[in-house]
Design an enzyme around this catalytic site. Structure first.
Site, mmCIF file in Angstrom:
data_model
loop_
_atom_site.group_PDB
_atom_site.id
_atom_site.type_symbol
_atom_site.label_atom_id
_atom_site.label_comp_id
_atom_site.label_asym_id
_atom_site.label_seq_id
_atom_site.Cartn_x
_atom_site.Cartn_y
_atom_site.Cartn_z
ATOM 1 C CB THR A 1 -0.076 6.888 2.651
ATOM 2 O OG1 THR A 1 0.471 7.366 3.896
ATOM 3 C CG2 THR A 1 0.849 7.288 1.517
ATOM 4 C CB SER B 1 9.705 10.930 8.315
ATOM 5 O OG SER B 1 8.831 11.982 8.669
ATOM 6 C CG LEU C 1 6.646 5.951 -0.777
ATOM 7 C CD1 LEU C 1 6.440 6.793 -2.039
ATOM 8 C CD2 LEU C 1 7.489 6.711 0.239
ATOM 9 C CE1 TYR D 1 6.678 7.395 11.053
ATOM 10 C CE2 TYR D 1 6.958 9.770 11.160
ATOM 11 C CZ TYR D 1 6.896 8.612 10.419
ATOM 12 O OH TYR D 1 7.054 8.657 9.057
ATOM 13 C CE LYS E 1 9.949 6.667 9.507
ATOM 14 N NZ LYS E 1 10.308 5.651 8.493
ATOM 15 C CB SER F 1 -0.927 0.017 1.235
ATOM 16 O OG SER F 1 -0.163 0.090 2.425
#
Length: 324
Positions: A241, A193, A63, A206, A210, A61
């Site tokens: 997304t 990101s 990217l 998150y 990253k 799904s």
């Protein structure tokens, strides 16, 4: 003696002659050189991607799926990875129906595994090498997002995000790296990101994962340059997304909300083309974000105190909106 008007006329004619004889040919010559450079760059990129074995994680799904379409169209030999075998089969079928007969496209191979389970990652790497012999390009794309306050978030949630976004990708990278070093050829891509460079409130797990990703692949780039292995870190901003929909919350449950910024972000297809070009041109790092996130990155580095104040204000605003 020439009058003032006559002198101006002579100067004007000389300027026109100079423009016709020097400036215009120089301009068109420069444009021609630039066009030739871009053509050579495109040809080199096409040759680099054609027939290359490309492994893409999180291919079912968003990217990852769009990257699969882009690299398939470029003639790469794909290894599509994900947790859902049926979705991977559907993607293979979809790619098969869009085969470009002008290019040598290949039927993708699929490998089902959970990136957060290190043992299955190692087994997947073994399967990939056994089936195809080597990997030219590894795209570490799979990931999970997070929404929640630090004080309410259990450590198990932090670990879950870290396992998927950091430990999983580096486990796969380490498993495939020796074969690349042996061949002295390979390209490793990390889809990071903007939050690998800055942190915003209520995204702690998150952003931390990253930041770790950015640091690891920066170190890797330096260490493997001697083996002619390339490392590219792509740092997108908001992409349209399901990342926010599937994000985990402080208690580990599904967030299930499409953020406004995510809904208004770049399309996954647009970012996939940026990834394709970045890989084809062997860029070391690419920031794929709008004006505001890009400015925030520079603001964090140049004026940290102002950045911290703005983030504190944002946190108060978001908390107030949530409580109202």
């Amino acid at each position: 003696l020439l009058s003032c008007g006559s002198r101006k006329t002579v100067q004007k004619r000389k300027l026109m002659d100079l423009t016709r004889s020097v400036i215009i040919p120089l301009l068109f010559g420069s444009l021609g050189i630039f066009a030739l450079f871009r053509l050579l760059q495109w040809m080199r990129m096409r040759a680099y991607l054609q027939e290359a074995v490309v492994v893409i994680t999180g291919a079912t799904s968003g990217l990852g799926k769009e990257c699969a379409k882009a690299f398939h169209a470029a003639g790469s030999k794909l290894v599509l990875c994900g947790r859902d075998g049926e979705k991977l089969k559907d993607l293979v079928q979809q790619l098969s129906t869009t085969t470009n007969h002008r290019k040598n496209t290949h039927k993708p191979h699929t490998v089902v595994f959970d990136l957060s389970d290190t043992k299955t990652v190692l087994n997947a790497a073994e399967e990939i090498l056994k089936y195809l012999g080597h990997v030219d390009i590894l795209i570490n794309n799979a990931g999970i997002s997070f929404r929640g306050t630090i004080v309410d978030t259990g450590l198990d949630v932090d670990k879950k995000v870290m396992e998927t976004n950091y430990f999983g990708p580096i486990a796969l990278t380490k498993a495939l790296l020796p074969s690349m070093i042996k061949r002295r050829q390979g390209h490793i891509v990390a889809i990071s990101s903007v939050q690998g460079k800055i942190s915003i409130p209520f995204r702690s797990a998150y952003a931390a994962s990253k930041h770790a990703t950015q640091a690891f692949f920066d170190c890797l780039r330096a260490e493997v340059e001697q083996y002619d292995i390339d490392v590219t870190v792509v740092s997108p901003g908001y992409i349209q997304t399901n990342l926010s929909l599937n994000a985990v919350t402080a208690d580990g449950s599904r967030y299930g909300v499409m953020d406004k910024n995510t809904a208004e972000g770049q399309t996954a297809a647009e970012v996939a083309q940026v990834v394709l070009n970045a890989v084809g041109q062997k860029k070391k790092e690419v920031l794929v974000a709008g004006l505001t996130p890009s400015l925030a990155v520079y603001l964090r580095n140049l004026f940290p105190r102002l950045f911290f104040t703005l983030m504190a204000t944002r946190a108060k605003k978001e908390r107030k909106a949530k409580d109202s």
